[in-house]
Motif scaffolding. Sequence first.
Motif, PDB file in Angstrom:
ATOM      1  N   THR A  30       0.824  -1.208   0.000  1.00 11.32           N
ATOM      2  CA  THR A  30       0.000   0.000   0.000  1.00 11.32           C
ATOM      3  C   THR A  30       0.860   1.261   0.000  1.00 11.32           C
ATOM      4  O   THR A  30       0.531   2.241  -0.673  1.00 11.32           O
ATOM      5  N   LEU A  81     -13.229  -3.619   2.247  1.00 14.61           N
ATOM      6  CA  LEU A  81     -11.920  -3.543   2.905  1.00 14.61           C
ATOM      7  C   LEU A  81     -12.035  -3.791   4.408  1.00 14.61           C
ATOM      8  O   LEU A  81     -11.207  -4.496   4.995  1.00 14.61           O
ATOM      9  N   ASP A 147      -6.335   4.623   9.915  1.00 15.08           N
ATOM     10  CA  ASP A 147      -6.862   3.970   8.721  1.00 15.08           C
ATOM     11  C   ASP A 147      -6.611   2.467   8.780  1.00 15.08           C
ATOM     12  O   ASP A 147      -5.460   2.030   8.844  1.00 15.08           O
ATOM     13  N   VAL A 149      -6.878   0.181   6.541  1.00 11.15           N
ATOM     14  CA  VAL A 149      -6.183  -0.335   5.362  1.00 11.15           C
ATOM     15  C   VAL A 149      -4.680  -0.107   5.494  1.00 11.15           C
ATOM     16  O   VAL A 149      -3.873  -1.009   5.274  1.00 11.15           O
ATOM     17  N   ALA A 153      -1.776  -3.138   6.515  1.00  8.89           N
ATOM     18  CA  ALA A 153      -0.763  -3.425   5.506  1.00  8.89           C
ATOM     19  C   ALA A 153       0.614  -3.651   6.118  1.00  8.89           C
ATOM     20  O   ALA A 153       1.434  -4.373   5.552  1.00  8.89           O
ATOM     21  N   ASP A 295      -9.085  -8.006  -1.243  1.00  8.17           N
ATOM     22  CA  ASP A 295      -8.418  -7.042  -0.369  1.00  8.17           C
ATOM     23  C   ASP A 295      -7.212  -6.428  -1.067  1.00  8.17           C
ATOM     24  O   ASP A 295      -7.004  -5.208  -1.038  1.00  8.17           O
ATOM     25  N   SER A 296      -6.413  -7.275  -1.714  1.00  5.65           N
ATOM     26  CA  SER A 296      -5.192  -6.799  -2.365  1.00  5.65           C
ATOM     27  C   SER A 296      -5.498  -5.853  -3.518  1.00  5.65           C
ATOM     28  O   SER A 296      -4.897  -4.773  -3.640  1.00  5.65           O
ATOM     29  N   ASN A 299      -7.078  -2.536  -2.185  1.00 12.17           N
ATOM     30  CA  ASN A 299      -6.035  -1.749  -1.532  1.00 12.17           C
ATOM     31  C   ASN A 299      -5.171  -1.037  -2.554  1.00 12.17           C
ATOM     32  O   ASN A 299      -4.850   0.153  -2.418  1.00 12.17           O
ATOM     33  N   PHE A 303      -4.978   3.157  -2.778  1.00 12.65           N
ATOM     34  CA  PHE A 303      -3.775   3.947  -2.495  1.00 12.65           C
ATOM     35  C   PHE A 303      -3.192   4.562  -3.757  1.00 12.65           C
ATOM     36  O   PHE A 303      -2.569   5.629  -3.704  1.00 12.65           O
TER      37      PHE A 303
END
Length: 418
Positions: A30, A81, A147, A149, A153, A295-296, A299, A303
Amino acid sequence: MGPFHLSAILLTLAATFGFINHKWLKLPSTIALFFEGLALALLVSGVDSVSATLGVGNWLRNLIQQISLPEILLDGILSLLLYAAAVNEDLCALLKRKWTVLALATLGVMLFTGLMGLGLSFIFRLAGIDVPLIWCMVLGAAIAPTDPVAVHAILGRLPVPETLRSVISGESLFNDGVGVVVFATLLHLATGSDQDLGAGEVALDFVKEAFGGAALGFVCGWIAFQAKRRIDESTVELTISLALVLGTYSLASWLGVSGPIAVVVAGLLIGYTTEKHVSSDESRRDLQVVWAMIDSVLNALLFLLVGLEATVVITWTGPALLAAALAVPLALVVRLLSLTPALLMHLGSSGKSSALVILTWAGLRGGIAVALVLSLPDSPYRDSILAVCYVVVAFTILVQGLTLEPIGRRLYSSNGRT
């Protein structure tokens, strides 16, 4: 440009940048996507300033302007997420630190909002920008929650005790729902739509949104659990999971309760019951792989978008840059002060100073803060608020995110992980 072509361009950029990071940069994914998106935006801006005839600046601006980050994140991918993070959370470990997490997610957010708002009011005046106190509070609320996310990470690489890891993770999961409620309340006051709203009504609305969201998440999660435990087909179970996430988030919006909190509670419940009640290892593995991919990809897109926003929607001026530079140390000091409620709930009799350092430095902000500020209506203060928000977010991701792991190793290498 239609949604298909926009998605194709963004996914191609994300895949290209992901390859570059995996092959050469080797940063947390991220952080790398944010950095590469920011670098691309700055490069395009530089090329555009040298030769505007190429049109690359206009192309990038048109691309980003067609993508409403607040709408995509707050009304869409945030639910996925949050669920992806919550479903992999250790609920038992989280419950052991429930009072610390609750204090950080509620009192900590409110304390940060108030102190940050007061500090920002002084900073804006010092920079020669006229921003009313209530709008400073709105900005404080936007950057108050950590955050999930950004935090998740790097959390797996953080060499800290499991109890502290649970606190950091739990705080990031729950304080977004609280932060969004506080942000919305302050925004109503700032725009004059709720001038006659009393303190009692504000508290009642807060309780309704937060606890109503938790109750909705539990009910929806329990219904999904009852359905999932009666089948052994990974595709059907995945469909149930997706319906749970999107349906719960949508229903929460319709009922006027917190969607983020509802999705987190549902995810925690499903994650806790999966190990015991999913019929086969194959189904469990399939679900983990698919949710890890979701998720990947999300993300990466999030970002990348946040990085690209730098030169597209933000107006950079000298006073705004000064205010942003002063806001970075202010955010760190206020983050430290806002941890007081958690310190009063015991984090352990020993190692409190190390835990305080990690908790302060782990206060990463990300796409949620930027999306909230981008959702603000047009006003004379919006550009300055957005510039300050973006610099604070960029500092937490690039500086705090990249140095948190070595700081953790330095603090806990001799003490071990307890």
